[in-house]
Design a protein around this motif. Structure first.
Motif, PDB file in Angstrom:
ATOM      1  N   ALA A   1      45.029  42.355  45.059  1.00  0.00           N
ATOM      2  CA  ALA A   1      44.046  42.018  46.106  1.00  0.00           C
ATOM      3  C   ALA A   1      43.589  43.332  46.735  1.00  0.00           C
ATOM      4  O   ALA A   1      44.399  44.249  46.890  1.00  0.00           O
ATOM      5  CB  ALA A   1      44.704  41.140  47.161  1.00  0.00           C
TER       6      ALA A   1
ATOM      7  N   ARG B   1      42.874  34.718  55.770  1.00  0.00           N
ATOM      8  CA  ARG B   1      42.570  34.489  54.336  1.00  0.00           C
ATOM      9  C   ARG B   1      43.642  33.596  53.714  1.00  0.00           C
ATOM     10  O   ARG B   1      44.842  33.856  53.858  1.00  0.00           O
ATOM     11  CB  ARG B   1      42.518  35.826  53.609  1.00  0.00           C
TER      12      ARG B   1
ATOM     13  N   ARG C   1      47.299  28.536  45.057  1.00  0.00           N
ATOM     14  CA  ARG C   1      47.528  28.930  43.665  1.00  0.00           C
ATOM     15  C   ARG C   1      48.412  27.918  42.948  1.00  0.00           C
ATOM     16  O   ARG C   1      49.426  27.471  43.472  1.00  0.00           O
ATOM     17  CB  ARG C   1      48.207  30.306  43.632  1.00  0.00           C
TER      18      ARG C   1
HETATM   19  C1  SIN Z   1      45.107  37.765  45.905  1.00  0.00           C
HETATM   20  O1  SIN Z   1      45.565  37.311  46.967  1.00  0.00           O
HETATM   21  O2  SIN Z   1      43.914  38.067  45.783  1.00  0.00           O
HETATM   22  C2  SIN Z   1      46.023  38.018  44.721  1.00  0.00           C
HETATM   23  C3  SIN Z   1      47.226  37.169  44.785  1.00  0.00           C
HETATM   24  C4  SIN Z   1      48.314  37.547  43.785  1.00  0.00           C
HETATM   25  O3  SIN Z   1      48.664  38.701  43.658  1.00  0.00           O
HETATM   26  O4  SIN Z   1      48.834  36.644  43.110  1.00  0.00           O
END
Ligand code: SIN
Length: 274
Positions: free
Chosen positions: A251, A260, A264
């Protein structure tokens, strides 16, 4: 390039990594395109849908359609720095550094499916590096020199990026994860090869610490050059899937109090690092 296959519209986002798809939600959840999406993931590393706005149930159902293993372990994980939403927010800070999920395991997840639920006003892109393409583009003599090298991965190496002066208790807790030795070049079942790098990579077996770290750093620089990278600037409701076995991700910085929030889900893998 944009190609239209009846109900699935495909646009490649860069020459070497990432394809945007457009399709309707019921077709996605029915599994109609699951083979096509699975193949695209392996070829292009990242598949992105703009403003799909799936519910949790729809995201879980769609994730299930992409599973090709017997493992049925589906849950939605909240990825956020907000400690009220996620008690492990501190660990999530590791997301700011290039990594592959599951390098402390023998078999990593095949892919992650992430949707944006709340955005940061600044920063907070997700960047992906195609580690197949980065390997393919190495000069032949360098490929030969990497063959057979084994890298020691340690959880503590990744945590030191975030917390460089841990207490002894914290360090011991990190060290409760045993180091994992993985090949630097992963020869996949398909015969394709990718680089296994990222923030858990500590050093290379049989090389001095400094020489090994220099090689790992040089390869990370190589693999994260613009031609191998796709940087996703999120809109609310986007859904991005990445092949965790052929990419690294991170990120980009965003304020920790931005709110934010990403949801997932993951698709189990069945291919060990070899
Ligand atoms: C993110 O939050 O954009 C990436 C998340 C991750 O590293 O799985």
């Amino acid at each position: 390039m944009t190609t239209q296959n009846t109900d699935l519209i495909r646009t490649d986002l860069t020459p070497l990594i990432a394809t945007q798809l457009e399709a309707n939600i019921s077709d996605l959840i029915s599994g109609k395109f699951s083979n096509e999406i699975g193949e695209l993931l392996e070829q292009r590393g990242v598949v992105a849908f703009r403003e799909l706005n799936l519910t949790d149930e729809q995201q879980l159902a769609f994730t299930q359609t992409l599973n090709t293993t017997d493992i049925q372990d589906y849950k939605v994980t909240k990825i956020t720095m907000d400690p009220l939403e996620n008690p492990n927010a501190d660990y999530i800070k590791g997301a700011f550094y290039w990594h592959i999920d599951g390098t402390m395991l023998d078999i990593p997840v095949f892919a992650s499916v992430m949707s944006s639920r709340r955005l940061s006003e600044t920063g907070g892109r997700t960047e992906f590096s195609n580690t197949y393409a980065a390997y393919d583009a190495l000069p032949e003599d360098e490929k030969a020199a990497l063959e057979g090298l084994q890298v020691v991965h340690m959880f503590e190496t990744s945590q030191l990026y975030v917390n460089p002066e841990p207490s002894i208790e914290t360090l011991k807790m990190w060290q409760s994860f045993q180091p994992n030795v993985l090949p630097l070049v992963w020869t996949h079942r398909s015969g394709r090869k990718s680089l296994v790098l990222g923030s858990t990579a500590s050093h290379i077996e049989g090389m001095s610490l400094r020489e090994g770290r220099a090689l790992l750093t040089k390869l990370r620089d190589w693999a994260t050059q613009p031609e191998f990278v796709y940087s996703h600037e999120w809109k609310l409701g986007d859904l991005v899937i990445w092949d965790n076995t052929g990419t690294m991700h991170r990120a980009t910085p965003y304020p920790l109090d931005s709110g934010r929030l990403m949801y997932r889900t993951q698709i189990a893998g069945d291919e060990p690092f070899m």
